[in-house]
Scaffold this motif. Structure first.
Motif, PDB file in Angstrom:
ATOM      1  N   LEU A 107       0.833  -1.206   0.000  1.00  0.00           N
ATOM      2  CA  LEU A 107       0.000   0.000   0.000  1.00  0.00           C
ATOM      3  C   LEU A 107       0.867   1.256   0.000  1.00  0.00           C
ATOM      4  O   LEU A 107       0.578   2.238  -0.687  1.00  0.00           O
ATOM      5  CB  LEU A 107      -0.926   0.001   1.222  1.00  0.00           C
ATOM      6  N   ALA A 108       1.962   1.225   0.772  1.00  0.00           N
ATOM      7  CA  ALA A 108       2.856   2.381   0.831  1.00  0.00           C
ATOM      8  C   ALA A 108       3.552   2.627  -0.498  1.00  0.00           C
ATOM      9  O   ALA A 108       3.919   3.767  -0.813  1.00  0.00           O
ATOM     10  CB  ALA A 108       3.891   2.186   1.943  1.00  0.00           C
ATOM     11  N   LEU A 109       3.739   1.574  -1.292  1.00  0.00           N
ATOM     12  CA  LEU A 109       4.374   1.695  -2.605  1.00  0.00           C
ATOM     13  C   LEU A 109       3.378   2.091  -3.696  1.00  0.00           C
ATOM     14  O   LEU A 109       3.780   2.423  -4.814  1.00  0.00           O
ATOM     15  CB  LEU A 109       5.025   0.365  -2.986  1.00  0.00           C
ATOM     16  N   GLY A 110       2.094   2.035  -3.390  1.00  0.00           N
ATOM     17  CA  GLY A 110       1.089   2.322  -4.401  1.00  0.00           C
ATOM     18  C   GLY A 110       0.740   1.125  -5.261  1.00  0.00           C
ATOM     19  O   GLY A 110       0.029   1.263  -6.262  1.00  0.00           O
ATOM     20  N   TRP A 111       1.221  -0.053  -4.900  1.00  0.00           N
ATOM     21  CA  TRP A 111       0.902  -1.269  -5.668  1.00  0.00           C
ATOM     22  C   TRP A 111      -0.525  -1.723  -5.400  1.00  0.00           C
ATOM     23  O   TRP A 111      -1.116  -2.402  -6.236  1.00  0.00           O
ATOM     24  CB  TRP A 111       1.871  -2.390  -5.291  1.00  0.00           C
ATOM     25  N   LEU A 112      -1.031  -1.397  -4.222  1.00  0.00           N
ATOM     26  CA  LEU A 112      -2.411  -1.704  -3.855  1.00  0.00           C
ATOM     27  C   LEU A 112      -3.109  -0.401  -3.493  1.00  0.00           C
ATOM     28  O   LEU A 112      -2.470   0.545  -3.015  1.00  0.00           O
ATOM     29  CB  LEU A 112      -2.461  -2.668  -2.658  1.00  0.00           C
ATOM     30  N   ARG A 113      -4.410  -0.353  -3.704  1.00  0.00           N
ATOM     31  CA  ARG A 113      -5.218   0.816  -3.348  1.00  0.00           C
ATOM     32  C   ARG A 113      -6.092   0.487  -2.143  1.00  0.00           C
ATOM     33  O   ARG A 113      -6.725  -0.576  -2.101  1.00  0.00           O
ATOM     34  CB  ARG A 113      -6.122   1.217  -4.525  1.00  0.00           C
ATOM     35  N   PRO A 114      -6.164   1.384  -1.166  1.00  0.00           N
ATOM     36  CA  PRO A 114      -7.008   1.113   0.005  1.00  0.00           C
ATOM     37  C   PRO A 114      -8.480   0.997  -0.374  1.00  0.00           C
ATOM     38  O   PRO A 114      -8.945   1.659  -1.313  1.00  0.00           O
ATOM     39  CB  PRO A 114      -6.778   2.340   0.897  1.00  0.00           C
ATOM     40  N   TRP A 115      -9.204   0.167   0.350  1.00  0.00           N
ATOM     41  CA  TRP A 115     -10.663   0.148   0.223  1.00  0.00           C
ATOM     42  C   TRP A 115     -11.219   1.470   0.743  1.00  0.00           C
ATOM     43  O   TRP A 115     -12.132   2.039   0.158  1.00  0.00           O
ATOM     44  CB  TRP A 115     -11.241  -0.988   1.060  1.00  0.00           C
ATOM     45  N   GLN A 116     -10.668   1.901   1.846  1.00  0.00           N
ATOM     46  CA  GLN A 116     -11.081   3.164   2.463  1.00  0.00           C
ATOM     47  C   GLN A 116      -9.839   3.870   2.978  1.00  0.00           C
ATOM     48  O   GLN A 116      -8.822   3.245   3.265  1.00  0.00           O
ATOM     49  CB  GLN A 116     -12.056   2.915   3.632  1.00  0.00           C
ATOM     50  N   GLY A 117      -9.934   5.173   3.145  1.00  0.00           N
ATOM     51  CA  GLY A 117      -8.830   5.940   3.682  1.00  0.00           C
ATOM     52  C   GLY A 117      -7.823   6.347   2.617  1.00  0.00           C
ATOM     53  O   GLY A 117      -8.019   6.102   1.421  1.00  0.00           O
ATOM     54  N   ASP A 118      -6.735   6.958   3.063  1.00  0.00           N
ATOM     55  CA  ASP A 118      -5.728   7.494   2.152  1.00  0.00           C
ATOM     56  C   ASP A 118      -4.324   7.176   2.640  1.00  0.00           C
ATOM     57  O   ASP A 118      -4.054   7.161   3.852  1.00  0.00           O
ATOM     58  CB  ASP A 118      -5.852   9.020   2.040  1.00  0.00           C
TER      59      ASP A 118
END
Length: 261
Positions: A55-66
Motif C-alpha cells: 500500500l505504501a508503494l502504491g501497488w495496492l489501493r485502500p478500500w477506504q482511507g488514504d
C-alpha cells in the motif's frame, strides 16, 4: 485524526482486504512518519506487514482511507514520480537473465532516465558507489546466479541505494544474512538515516529493531495497529502478548536485548 504537516508518509484510516467476502487484512490503520526516521513494522505472520508495504508503494489501493506521501495522496503520483520518491528492498526477487550485479544495480537508475534512455557515466558511478556502500563492490561483474543468498540481498539493497529515493522500504532485510552482514546492514541503515533518508522495514528480529528503529508499528491480527516511539511500543508486555511468549528486555553492554523462554 489531526494531520502531521511534517509527515513524509502517513496512513489515514486505511482499510484494505483481498476479497469483499472476507474480513479486511488491515482495518483503520493510522500513523504519521516524519522524514529522517526509521520505522519498524513488527508482528506475527499474517498480520498484514507486507500488505502495508504494498500500500505504501502504491501497488495496492485502500478500500477506504488514504496513503499520503509528503502530504499528497499517493494515488496522485505518476509511476515514474513514485520511483524517484520510493524504493523497495524485497526479501527476494527472481532474475530471469544472467545480469551482472552491476547491471542489476543500474536498474535502480531507471526512474531518473528519460523513456528508453540508457545509463550514462554518472549512473555507472552512482551504481558502483551503491555496491561499495553495500560492501559488495568486488562482486560488480559477477553474474547474479552465482551470488549467494546473502550477497543477493545486499545487491537488492545496493539497487535501492542507487535509486536515490527519499523513502526506502525494506521487507525482512536481514532474513538471508549471516551475523557479519546483518551488522553491516544495520550500519548502512544508520548511515542512510544520518544522511536524511527515511526507512520503513518489516522485521521479525527484535534485536535488529532495537538496534536501528526510532518508531514502531506493532501489528496484531484482530487488533488495531499500535504506533509510537520505540521505547513506548516495544515493551515486554506488548511483545509477550503479540508473540504469545514470555519476553524480557535485558540490558547488556549498554544495549537492550530480547530474551524469551
Amino acid at each position: 485524526m489531526t494531520q502531521d504537516p511534517h509527515a513524509l508518509l502517513a496512513f489515514r484510516d486505511v482499510t484494505f482486504g483481498y476479497s469483499p467476502n472476507r474480513p479486511p487484512v488491515l482495518a483503520r490503520v493510522n500513523f504519521s512518519l516524519r522524514a529522517g526516521r526509521v520505522l519498524a513494522i513488527v508482528g506475527p505472520n499474517g498480520a498484514g506487514k507486507t500488505t502495508l508495504l504494498a500500500l505504501a508503494l502504491g501497488w495496492l489501493r485502500p478500500w477506504q482511507g488514504d496513503v499520503l506521501l509528503a502530504g499528497r495522496a499517493l494515488r496522485d503520483y505518476r509511476r515514474a514520480e513514485r520511483g524517484r520518491w520510493l524504493a523497495l528492498v524485497p526479501q527476494s526477487e527472481h532474475t530471469p537473465f544472467d545480469y551482472t550485479a552491476l547491471e542489476y544495480v543500474l536498474m535502480g537508475r531507471a526512474p531518473h532516465l528519460p523513456p528508453l534512455g540508457l545509463p550514462g557515466p554518472a549512473d555507472y558511478e552512482i551504481a558502483m558507489d551503491a555496491l561499495a556502500r553495500a560492501g559488495i563492490a568486488a562482486l560488480a561483474h559477477r553474474p547474479v546466479p552465482q551470488l549467494s543468498g546473502g550477497e543477493r540481498q545486499l545487491m537488492l539493497l545496493a539497487r535501492a541505494i542507487a535509486q536515490q529515493p527519499r523513502l526506502m522500504l525494506l521487507d525482512e532485510p536481514t532474513a538471508h544474512l549471516d551475523l557479519h552482514n546483518k551488522a553491516r546492514l544495520i550500519q548502512i541503515m544508520r548511515h542512510l538515516r544520518a544522511q536524511g533518508m527515511t526507512l520503513v522495514m518489516t522485521n521479525h528480529e527484535p534485536d535488529v529493531v532495537l538496534a536501528v528503529a526510532d518508531d514502531v508499528l506493532l501489528m496484531e491480527a484482530g487488533r488495531p495497529p499500535v504506533f509510537g516511539l520505540l521505547d513506548e511500543v516495544f515493551t515486554e508486555d506488548t511483545l509477550s502478548r503479540v508473540y504469545r511468549l514470555p519476553i524480557r528486555l535485558v540490558e547488556a553492554n549498554g544495549r537492550k536485548q530480547v530474551v524469551w523462554t
